[in-house]
Design a protein around this motif. Structure first.
Motif, mmCIF file in Angstrom:
data_model
loop_
_atom_site.group_PDB
_atom_site.id
_atom_site.type_symbol
_atom_site.label_atom_id
_atom_site.label_comp_id
_atom_site.label_asym_id
_atom_site.label_seq_id
_atom_site.Cartn_x
_atom_site.Cartn_y
_atom_site.Cartn_z
ATOM 1 N N GLY A 116 -17.196 4.965 46.837
ATOM 2 C CA GLY A 116 -16.193 5.404 47.797
ATOM 3 C C GLY A 116 -16.618 6.683 48.488
ATOM 4 O O GLY A 116 -17.522 7.389 48.035
ATOM 5 N N MET A 117 -15.967 6.978 49.593
ATOM 6 C CA MET A 117 -16.222 8.220 50.306
ATOM 7 C C MET A 117 -15.664 9.393 49.505
ATOM 8 O O MET A 117 -14.659 9.251 48.800
ATOM 9 C CB MET A 117 -15.579 8.172 51.688
ATOM 10 N N GLY A 118 -16.324 10.524 49.582
ATOM 11 C CA GLY A 118 -15.868 11.704 48.862
ATOM 12 C C GLY A 118 -14.730 12.403 49.587
ATOM 13 O O GLY A 118 -14.271 11.974 50.651
ATOM 14 N N SER A 119 -14.269 13.484 48.994
ATOM 15 C CA SER A 119 -13.186 14.255 49.595
ATOM 16 C C SER A 119 -13.609 15.714 49.736
ATOM 17 O O SER A 119 -14.523 16.186 49.063
ATOM 18 C CB SER A 119 -11.918 14.167 48.749
ATOM 19 N N PHE A 120 -12.918 16.411 50.621
ATOM 20 C CA PHE A 120 -13.145 17.842 50.834
ATOM 21 C C PHE A 120 -11.780 18.510 50.782
ATOM 22 O O PHE A 120 -10.873 18.161 51.540
ATOM 23 C CB PHE A 120 -13.804 18.081 52.205
ATOM 24 N N LEU A 121 -11.617 19.456 49.859
ATOM 25 C CA LEU A 121 -10.341 20.137 49.691
ATOM 26 C C LEU A 121 -10.493 21.625 49.919
ATOM 27 O O LEU A 121 -11.516 22.218 49.579
ATOM 28 C CB LEU A 121 -9.777 19.912 48.284
ATOM 29 N N VAL A 122 -9.469 22.222 50.496
ATOM 30 C CA VAL A 122 -9.413 23.673 50.693
ATOM 31 C C VAL A 122 -8.189 24.188 49.939
ATOM 32 O O VAL A 122 -7.074 23.677 50.126
ATOM 33 C CB VAL A 122 -9.320 24.049 52.183
ATOM 34 N N PHE A 123 -8.403 25.175 49.082
ATOM 35 C CA PHE A 123 -7.330 25.776 48.295
ATOM 36 C C PHE A 123 -7.064 27.184 48.810
ATOM 37 O O PHE A 123 -7.976 28.012 48.869
ATOM 38 C CB PHE A 123 -7.715 25.827 46.816
ATOM 39 N N VAL A 124 -5.820 27.458 49.187
ATOM 40 C CA VAL A 124 -5.450 28.744 49.781
ATOM 41 C C VAL A 124 -4.322 29.377 48.977
ATOM 42 O O VAL A 124 -3.298 28.736 48.714
ATOM 43 C CB VAL A 124 -5.005 28.574 51.251
ATOM 44 N N GLY A 125 -4.523 30.634 48.565
ATOM 45 C CA GLY A 125 -3.477 31.406 47.911
ATOM 46 C C GLY A 125 -2.754 32.263 48.932
ATOM 47 O O GLY A 125 -3.391 32.946 49.744
ATOM 48 N N LEU A 126 -1.418 32.228 48.925
ATOM 49 C CA LEU A 126 -0.599 32.904 49.930
ATOM 50 C C LEU A 126 0.287 33.964 49.291
ATOM 51 O O LEU A 126 0.853 33.744 48.214
ATOM 52 C CB LEU A 126 0.280 31.888 50.661
ATOM 53 N N LYS A 127 0.420 35.071 49.955
ATOM 54 C CA LYS A 127 1.305 36.138 49.491
ATOM 55 C C LYS A 127 2.721 35.847 49.974
ATOM 56 O O LYS A 127 2.973 35.730 51.171
ATOM 57 C CB LYS A 127 0.837 37.490 50.031
ATOM 58 N N GLY A 128 3.647 35.737 49.019
ATOM 59 C CA GLY A 128 5.039 35.487 49.377
ATOM 60 C C GLY A 128 5.575 34.230 48.719
ATOM 61 O O GLY A 128 4.827 33.296 48.415
ATOM 62 N N SER A 129 6.874 34.187 48.501
ATOM 63 C CA SER A 129 7.521 33.010 47.933
ATOM 64 C C SER A 129 7.696 31.953 49.015
ATOM 65 O O SER A 129 7.509 32.221 50.214
ATOM 66 C CB SER A 129 8.882 33.382 47.364
ATOM 67 N N LYS A 130 8.109 30.751 48.608
ATOM 68 C CA LYS A 130 8.301 29.691 49.592
ATOM 69 C C LYS A 130 9.423 30.054 50.571
ATOM 70 O O LYS A 130 9.354 29.695 51.754
ATOM 71 C CB LYS A 130 8.585 28.357 48.916
ATOM 72 N N GLU A 131 10.445 30.777 50.083
ATOM 73 C CA GLU A 131 11.535 31.208 50.967
ATOM 74 C C GLU A 131 11.039 32.224 51.977
ATOM 75 O O GLU A 131 11.361 32.148 53.174
ATOM 76 C CB GLU A 131 12.679 31.796 50.140
ATOM 77 N N GLU A 132 10.241 33.183 51.518
ATOM 78 C CA GLU A 132 9.721 34.215 52.409
ATOM 79 C C GLU A 132 8.783 33.643 53.457
ATOM 80 O O GLU A 132 8.728 34.116 54.596
ATOM 81 C CB GLU A 132 8.994 35.283 51.584
ATOM 82 N N LEU A 133 8.040 32.593 53.078
ATOM 83 C CA LEU A 133 7.058 32.003 53.995
ATOM 84 C C LEU A 133 7.604 30.805 54.761
ATOM 85 O O LEU A 133 6.923 30.268 55.638
ATOM 86 C CB LEU A 133 5.808 31.578 53.208
ATOM 87 N N GLY A 134 8.802 30.370 54.441
ATOM 88 C CA GLY A 134 9.379 29.222 55.136
ATOM 89 C C GLY A 134 8.678 27.913 54.815
ATOM 90 O O GLY A 134 8.519 27.059 55.694
ATOM 91 N N LEU A 135 8.288 27.736 53.559
ATOM 92 C CA LEU A 135 7.553 26.535 53.155
ATOM 93 C C LEU A 135 8.510 25.472 52.620
ATOM 94 O O LEU A 135 9.494 25.779 51.961
ATOM 95 C CB LEU A 135 6.523 26.881 52.085
ATOM 96 N N LYS A 136 8.188 24.219 52.896
ATOM 97 C CA LYS A 136 8.977 23.080 52.436
ATOM 98 C C LYS A 136 8.117 22.195 51.537
ATOM 99 O O LYS A 136 6.896 22.292 51.518
ATOM 100 C CB LYS A 136 9.478 22.258 53.627
#
Length: 604
Positions: free
Chosen positions: A376-396
């Protein structure tokens, strides 16, 4: 004509007789609802977790009188080990990495926790079959957090579409966005229902004797039994073209990418992937490592063990050519571990080409299987650490899929054909997900932090020149190349989430070489063998099963059934059926009915 019908009827009766005598001559069901209990409080003490997930391999920890040894602690390996344990078998699971779980493990960097491969799971609604399976494998200790009803946002060029969970809401929401395509949507959902309802017949073809499966296929009997056998060999593009010419809708109905263009992929697989989330999406409360953390005690309770830093170098065979154990590398020596049953969750390529002696892997029965499939084809992943809670950053909890074009076939084929130097700046499709927004316990465990993961597909050949270098020491050129790709993906993500531009505190990327090292994937193919039409030709599909041509050797995981967490779990169950000589799915159906009756009595 009459003679043909009599022959077909005879084959059906023979099949039923063989199923009865083959799978109901064993002991009783290994599943017992008495072991199910409400989830206990989350264990956050890392030392306590490491005692379960990071038990290092030493000879003194090998249980005596083993009934089976499993190679690989991915969910497919853990699933079959837990099933055997519930049947009273003593099983040893061996993992080459330093942590159990395969794609279901987590890791921490700079105070951020990331899930290596699990992004979300469908069909975890109460009383659903997959939920019951996961509850039984973990004694009910996995706690699932449901994502928002609006679980997918899909951008096709600049147009935004939503997928919403619910038996009726899924269809209604899709029809509202494509009001001129209601007929096509309803026809697609009808075909999707057939695949979801009849896919169990595909599993049965992998469990009944191979000669019988082949006789039913070659006689055409399978097509009398169910239309699912035509759908599994139909390419996805052809089916969609018969339903609609709307390219945006076709993209929405093909959006879960795994490296194969729709015109070379099975309609059944694509339809099952969409159906998998139709009733909603869930995430393990506490992160994906909770899966292994709660399955391992089930294995240990029966006298088994799960040991890490235990790379299996070869499968041991007796004088008759049957599997009798494995050799494990420990320092500069090999330690032999003997068991009458060997189950490989390392993938069919690793198992046949690397772990078996060359004279065995060269045998026609094994080569026939290998020649019918591809990496199968491989995958490429990017992992990012963010400062702030999900509420502060508006993440869903909603996932975001980005497609630069609405021609999935052309886009996928052209991307795979890129030269290595053309890849940075030319990423046509990507998934963006926020695990920290899906897990209600993330802020408790990592206050003031969030994480983002991005995923696209990648060819192993783009990174192959660095395959012989040590992990984390592949040099500045490798680092610069993977970061150039990662930066392209980050730029795409920031267009959709501009509030995150100044919040990134950590970033790294995983290439197919990363998958090769940590997951043991031979070409970085984290989804196993290629999910193209060739793999799902009926005779190929029937022949690649848990039982192998080597006596005592079985396969488990994604290569037995299909990709993803659910596919690997079913691969483990099919392997359990083969080893225990019992159709476990019937046991599950009977238990499901019992639990439903008990629930009805309580609510009466």
């Amino acid at each position: 004509m009459a003679l043909t019908l009599l022959l077909l009827l005879g084959l059906v009766l023979l099949a039923l007789a063989l199923i009865y005598y083959k799978f109901f001559s064993g002991a009783g069901s290994p599943f017992n609802e008495a072991h199910l209990a409400p989830p206990k409080p989350l264990v956050t003490d890392q030392k306590l977790r490491d005692k379960v997930l990071k038990q290092g391999f030493v000879q003194s920890k090998i249980p005596s009188h083993l009934d089976a040894v499993v190679i690989g602690s991915g969910i497919g390996g853990l699933s079959v080990a837990a099933v055997l344990a519930k049947a009273g078998k003593r099983v040893l699971v061996l993992e080459q990495h330093d942590q159990a779980g395969g794609c279901c493990h987590t890791f921490e960097e700079k105070g951020f926790e990331f899930d290596a491969g699990l992004h979300y799971v469908g069909q975890m609604h109460p009383k659903g079959m997959l939920r019951l399976i996961m509850d039984l494998l973990t004694d009910g200790q996995l706690d699932w957090a449901r994502l928002d009803d609006h679980y997918e946002t899909i951008f096709v060029e600049q147009q935004e579409y939503h997928l919403c969970a619910g038996k009726q809401a899924f269809a209604t929401n899709l029809e509202d966005q494509f009001p001129q395509e209601k007929k096509a949507i309803r026809e697609f959902l009808g075909l999707m229902k057939i695949t979801a309802t009849h896919v169990k017949l595909i599993a049965i073809m992998k469990m009944i004797p191979l000669w019988l499966s082949l006789a039913m296929i070659r006689s055409g009997l399978v097509h009398w039994i169910s239309p699912v056998f035509k759908l599994v060999v139909s390419n996805h593009t052809d089916v969609l073209n018969r339903l609609t010419s709307n390219k945006d809708l076709q993209t929405i109905l093909s959006y879960i990418f795994y490296g194969v263009p729709p015109n070379n992929s099975s309609f059944l697989i694509n339809a099952l992937l969409i159906h998998h989330y139709k009733r909603g999406a869930w995430f393990p409360r506490g992160g994906s490592s909770e899966i292994a953390f709660h399955i391992i005690p089930v294995i240990e309770r029966a006298g088994g063990a799960v040991l890490v830093r235990a790379p299996v170098t070869r499968i041991l065979l007796n004088k008759e050519g049957a599997a009798e154990g494995v050799a494990v590398k420990k320092g500069n020596e090999e330690i032999n571990v003997f068991a009458p049953v060997v189950i490989s969750n390392a993938g069919i390529f690793n198992t046949y080409e690397r772990l078996l002696p060359p004279e065995i892997s060269a045998k026609p029965a094994l080569q026939s299987q290998l020649n019918s499939i591809h990496h199968g084809m491989g995958s490429f992943l990017v992992f990012v650490g963010l400062k702030g809670s999900k509420e502060e950053l508006g993440l869903k909890s909603t996932n975001c899929w980005i497609f630069k074009h609405n021609d999935m076939d052309n886009m996928t084929i052209r991307f795979a054909a890129l030269r290595k130097e053309e890849v940075p700046g030319n990423i046509p499709m990507m998934l963006i997900t926020f695990p920290s927004a899906k897990d209600p316990t993330y802020q408790q465990r990592h206050p003031g932090k969030s994480c983002m993961t991005m995923l696209t597909m990648a060819r192993y050949e783009w990174f192959e020149e660095w395959k012989d270098a040590r992990v984390k020491h592949r040099g500045p050129e490798y680092q610069a190349y993977k970061m150039a790709i990662a930066q392209t993906m980050i730029d795409m993500a920031m267009e959709r989430f501009p509030q995150l531009k100044d919040k990134m505190e950590y970033m790294d990327a995983a290439t197919p070489l990363t998958n090769q090292y940590y997951l043991g994937a031979p070409c970085g193919d984290m989804y196993g063998a290629e999910h193209d039409l060739g793999r799902f030709q009926l005779e190929v599909m029937a022949s690649i099963r848990a039982e192998t041509p080597v006596k005592g050797l079985y396969l488990s995981g994604q290569d037995v059934f299909s990709c993803g967490i659910a596919g690997a779990v079913h691969g483990g169950l099919i392997a359990g059926c083969a080893v225990l000589n019992r159709i476990l799915y019937l046991d599950l159906l009977l238990m499901k009915k019992r639990l439903k009756r008990q629930s009805a009595k309580k609510s009466a």
